[in-house]
Motif scaffolding. Structure first.
Motif, short mmCIF file in Angstrom:
data_model
loop_
_atom_site.label_atom_id
_atom_site.label_comp_id
_atom_site.label_asym_id
_atom_site.label_seq_id
_atom_site.Cartn_x
_atom_site.Cartn_y
_atom_site.Cartn_z
N ILE A 189 -6.99 -2.22 -3.00
CA ILE A 189 -7.86 -1.42 -2.44
C ILE A 189 -7.06 0.06 -2.32
CG2 ILE A 189 -9.53 -0.51 -1.06
CD1 ILE A 189 -10.38 -3.32 -0.52
N GLY A 190 -7.54 1.18 -3.03
CA GLY A 190 -6.76 2.35 -2.96
C GLY A 190 -5.37 2.27 -3.73
N HIS A 191 -4.48 2.97 -3.27
CA HIS A 191 -3.17 3.37 -3.89
C HIS A 191 -2.13 1.93 -3.64
CE1 HIS A 191 -4.26 7.36 -5.31
NE2 HIS A 191 -4.63 7.15 -4.22
N THR A 192 -2.03 1.05 -4.56
CA THR A 192 -1.08 -0.07 -4.39
C THR A 192 0.06 -0.14 -5.42
OG1 THR A 192 -2.67 -1.21 -5.69
CG2 THR A 192 -3.01 -1.36 -3.32
N SER B 51 17.94 -6.78 -8.05
CA SER B 51 17.17 -7.26 -9.07
C SER B 51 15.82 -7.25 -8.66
CB SER B 51 17.82 -8.54 -9.44
OG SER B 51 19.16 -8.72 -10.04
N ILE B 52 15.20 -6.33 -7.91
CA ILE B 52 13.89 -6.33 -7.66
C ILE B 52 13.29 -5.04 -8.24
CG2 ILE B 52 12.11 -6.15 -5.67
CD1 ILE B 52 14.07 -7.51 -4.18
N HIS B 53 12.03 -5.39 -8.87
CA HIS B 53 11.27 -4.13 -9.60
C HIS B 53 10.07 -3.61 -9.14
CE1 HIS B 53 14.40 -4.98 -12.93
NE2 HIS B 53 14.11 -6.28 -12.68
N LEU B 54 9.67 -2.25 -9.16
CA LEU B 54 8.72 -1.81 -8.84
C LEU B 54 7.70 -1.70 -9.90
CD1 LEU B 54 9.36 1.29 -6.34
CD2 LEU B 54 8.13 -0.80 -5.87
N LYS B 55 6.42 -2.08 -9.87
CA LYS B 55 5.51 -1.91 -10.99
C LYS B 55 4.25 -1.07 -10.52
CE LYS B 55 8.18 -4.18 -14.02
NZ LYS B 55 8.67 -3.66 -15.15
N PHE B 56 3.48 -0.30 -11.39
CA PHE B 56 2.45 0.44 -10.96
C PHE B 56 1.29 -0.04 -12.10
CE2 PHE B 56 5.74 2.55 -9.29
CZ PHE B 56 5.26 3.27 -8.01
N PHE B 57 0.23 -0.53 -11.54
CA PHE B 57 -0.92 -0.59 -12.57
C PHE B 57 -2.32 -0.17 -11.67
CE2 PHE B 57 2.18 -4.20 -13.45
CZ PHE B 57 2.10 -4.02 -14.78
N PRO C 146 8.87 4.04 5.60
CA PRO C 146 7.76 3.72 6.36
C PRO C 146 6.52 4.12 5.84
CG PRO C 146 8.76 5.88 7.10
CD PRO C 146 9.77 5.08 6.06
N HIS C 147 6.34 4.96 4.56
CA HIS C 147 5.11 5.21 3.95
C HIS C 147 4.36 4.07 3.03
CE1 HIS C 147 5.95 9.37 4.83
NE2 HIS C 147 7.21 9.35 4.39
N ILE C 148 5.28 3.03 2.94
CA ILE C 148 4.84 1.94 2.18
C ILE C 148 4.58 0.81 3.01
CG2 ILE C 148 5.41 0.32 0.25
CD1 ILE C 148 6.80 2.52 -1.24
N HIS C 149 3.38 0.06 3.08
CA HIS C 149 3.23 -1.25 3.89
C HIS C 149 2.81 -2.25 3.21
CE1 HIS C 149 2.96 1.88 7.30
NE2 HIS C 149 2.26 2.57 6.56
N GLN D 76 0.79 -1.33 0.04
CA GLN D 76 0.06 0.03 0.14
C GLN D 76 0.87 1.39 -0.07
OE1 GLN D 76 -2.63 0.48 3.41
NE2 GLN D 76 -3.52 2.24 2.52
N LYS D 77 0.73 2.33 -0.88
CA LYS D 77 1.45 3.43 -1.22
C LYS D 77 0.81 4.45 -0.45
CE LYS D 77 1.83 5.43 -5.03
NZ LYS D 77 1.83 6.75 -4.72
N ASN D 78 1.46 5.20 0.38
CA ASN D 78 0.87 6.41 0.89
C ASN D 78 1.52 7.51 0.30
OD1 ASN D 78 -0.98 4.91 3.01
ND2 ASN D 78 0.76 4.91 4.18
N PRO D 79 1.08 8.81 0.52
CA PRO D 79 1.66 9.90 -0.14
C PRO D 79 3.34 9.91 0.14
CG PRO D 79 -0.10 10.77 1.18
CD PRO D 79 0.06 9.04 1.45
N LEU D 80 4.08 9.84 -1.36
CA LEU D 80 5.34 9.87 -1.24
C LEU D 80 5.78 10.66 -2.24
CD1 LEU D 80 7.39 7.51 -0.02
CD2 LEU D 80 7.28 6.45 -2.11
N THR D 81 7.10 11.41 -2.03
CA THR D 81 7.46 11.99 -2.90
C THR D 81 8.22 11.49 -4.03
OG1 THR D 81 9.56 12.34 -1.52
CG2 THR D 81 7.85 13.92 -1.00
N ALA D 82 8.55 12.40 -5.15
CA ALA D 82 9.15 11.57 -6.45
C ALA D 82 10.50 11.28 -6.05
CB ALA D 82 9.31 12.49 -7.44
N GLU D 83 11.44 12.10 -5.15
CA GLU D 83 12.63 11.73 -4.67
C GLU D 83 12.83 10.28 -3.89
OE1 GLU D 83 14.40 15.25 -3.01
OE2 GLU D 83 14.33 16.09 -4.54
#
Length: 248
Positions: free
Chosen positions: A144-147, A116-122, A168-171, A96-103
């Protein structure tokens, strides 16, 4: 004209009519309404008229017909990318992604790429449509929500959790590791399991120890029998030497 003159003369002489209407003030209300008896109040409440409720209109009972929108070319392309991600990776974690800055997001992506771990947004709509008919349909309640998805071709749970603890903004919500769906506690327990190399080393050492013990057990009986035979031969040879000495 005569009437007007009469009024003027009466006003000059101070004459007043014999009948006058005098307004008196109203009397004070001394009788107040008594409170209704408790039994009568109950009776009135029981016999109170209840108007029938209006009938529910048909449009509120029958669900509306929802027409399925045609998929656009972009949706088809994103679904193909999602299917490719799910088929090529053994570890798929949902966060779950809470408000996070671009940096912060860029730094997190860079730290995960070291392992070798990747982040994906859908979008959740694409995820629900794609996962509803797949083996990952039990993961649908997590979206549910921003994931976001954290995927890897190899199982690197320990490295993933180590990096995510710094943000800590990502759970963590859950994961699917080698076709096994795990909860948050299950993922934490999985990270404590040693790697395959360590398990292989322990297995080889235990097998080597068992082989050496087996060899020692197999060789113990012949060696013991050989020692007994040697002792017997020595005793017999000693007796044979003593007999000629006695006869002489």
């Amino acid at each position: 004209m005569a009437a007007c003159m009469g009024q003027w003369v009466a006003g000059r002489l101070g004459w007043l009519p014999t009948l006058q209407s005098v307004r008196h003030g109203s009397k004070a209300v001394t009788r107040h309404r008594k409170a209704m008896h408790f039994d009568r109040q109950k009776l009135m409440a029981l016999t109170q008229y209840i108007a029938p409720k209006p009938a529910v209109p048909e449009r509120c009972v029958v669900p509306r017909m929802r027409f399925k929108k045609e998929e656009t070319g972009l949706d088809i392309l994103i679904k193909k990318q999602l299917e490719k991600v799910l088929s090529e990776n053994k570890m798929i974690a949902v966060f779950q992604k809470n408000p996070l800055t671009a940096e912060e997001l860029l730094l997190l992506r860079h730290q995960l790429l070291k392992h070798s771990i990747h982040l994906k947004f859908f979008s959740n709509r694409i995820l629900r449509e794609s996962l509803s008919d797949s083996k990952y349909q039990n993961l649908l309640p997590l979206f549910i929500g921003h994931t976001l998805l954290v995927v890897s071709q190899e199982v690197k749970v320990k490295e993933m959790l180590k990096v995510m603890r710094r943000t800590p903004h990502i759970h963590l919500l859950g994961a699917c590791i080698e076709n096994t769906i795990l909860s948050k506690q299950g993922v934490v327990s999985c990270s404590k399991v040693p790697s395959m190399a360590v398990i292989h080393g322990e297995l080889v050492s235990s097998l080597t120890l068992m082989l050496s013990e087996t060899c020692s057990l197999v060789m113990k009986s012949p060696l013991y029998l050989t020692a007994l035979l040697e002792q017997y031969v020595k005793e017999q040879s000693a007796k044979a030497v003593e007999r000629p000495a006695e006869t002489s």
